[in-house]
Design an enzyme around this catalytic site. Sequence first.
Site, mmCIF file in Angstrom:
data_model
loop_
_atom_site.group_PDB
_atom_site.id
_atom_site.type_symbol
_atom_site.label_atom_id
_atom_site.label_comp_id
_atom_site.label_asym_id
_atom_site.label_seq_id
_atom_site.Cartn_x
_atom_site.Cartn_y
_atom_site.Cartn_z
ATOM 1 N N CYS A 1 -31.073 12.093 9.530
ATOM 2 C CA CYS A 1 -31.224 13.080 10.593
ATOM 3 C C CYS A 1 -32.639 12.970 11.131
ATOM 4 C CB CYS A 1 -30.964 14.491 10.070
ATOM 5 S SG CYS A 1 -31.232 15.783 11.311
ATOM 6 N N GLU B 1 -27.246 11.346 16.982
ATOM 7 C CA GLU B 1 -27.258 10.043 16.330
ATOM 8 C C GLU B 1 -26.944 9.000 17.388
ATOM 9 O OE1 GLU B 1 -28.805 8.419 13.856
ATOM 10 O OE2 GLU B 1 -27.967 9.967 12.549
#
Length: 271
Positions: A2, A114
Amino acid sequence: MCGRYASSRGPEDLAGIFEVEKWEPEETLEPDYNVAPTKEVYAVLDRPLRDADDKRPVRQLRRLKWGLVPSWAKSPEGGARMINARAETVHEKPSYRRAFAARRCILPADGYYEWVTAKDERDLEVEGKKKRARKQPYFVLPADGSVFAMAGLYEFWRDRTLPDEHPLAWWATCSVITTEAETSPLAVAPAEGPRSLSEIHPRMPLMLTPDRFDAWLDPARTDVEDLRSLLAPPPEGLMRAYPVSTAVSNVRNNGPELLTELAAPEESTLF
């Protein structure tokens, strides 16, 4: 992993969701649609109030800097690299094990970003020169629109070069715990592109469901194996993902338009 997420909920909203007892208006953060390492972020934690006679843990909403600096570090310079802690090893890594045993928090998010590059576009020849395709960002979030409660750790670091009364004498920092990405189908998948989180990236932030909030935040729980049981991935089928503008790739861009869902991935751009 992340490395970027969105956090737009205000303190009043978060206080209601997480049953926060204490937060300071002066610590209010502006909505951030492009949270990057080293930024200040909201964290929910259970801890005694400063200078209070009553030492019972109080649920607080605090501002922490994203990028954990261990208490024993000689300098804070490595914090920007310590934004993620792996769920599989967090209990044994020197940088995280003390925080895992006693200083756990929840980092609220709308969702996380992402980037994906199509397998058939990773290396292309353009006019005899190898070029790489620009990666397509996806936004991953709970399908029901609820808060993405990321499991986290926090730590305090003392800058010994400054006097006690200096406002920067203490650093409060945090890290997101990550786990293996789900291989099951997304609850809502994009019309084109990945069908599961693992097709987007092999890692993802570990999302805590509401039934685990209290146990995770409880500083009285220090048994490592007991705590590790709380790191089980959430039930399958809770997430959705969709493509968003490549504007999010630039950390200087920030605004709700970054969360706008695209009908399809953007046209591949070579550079």
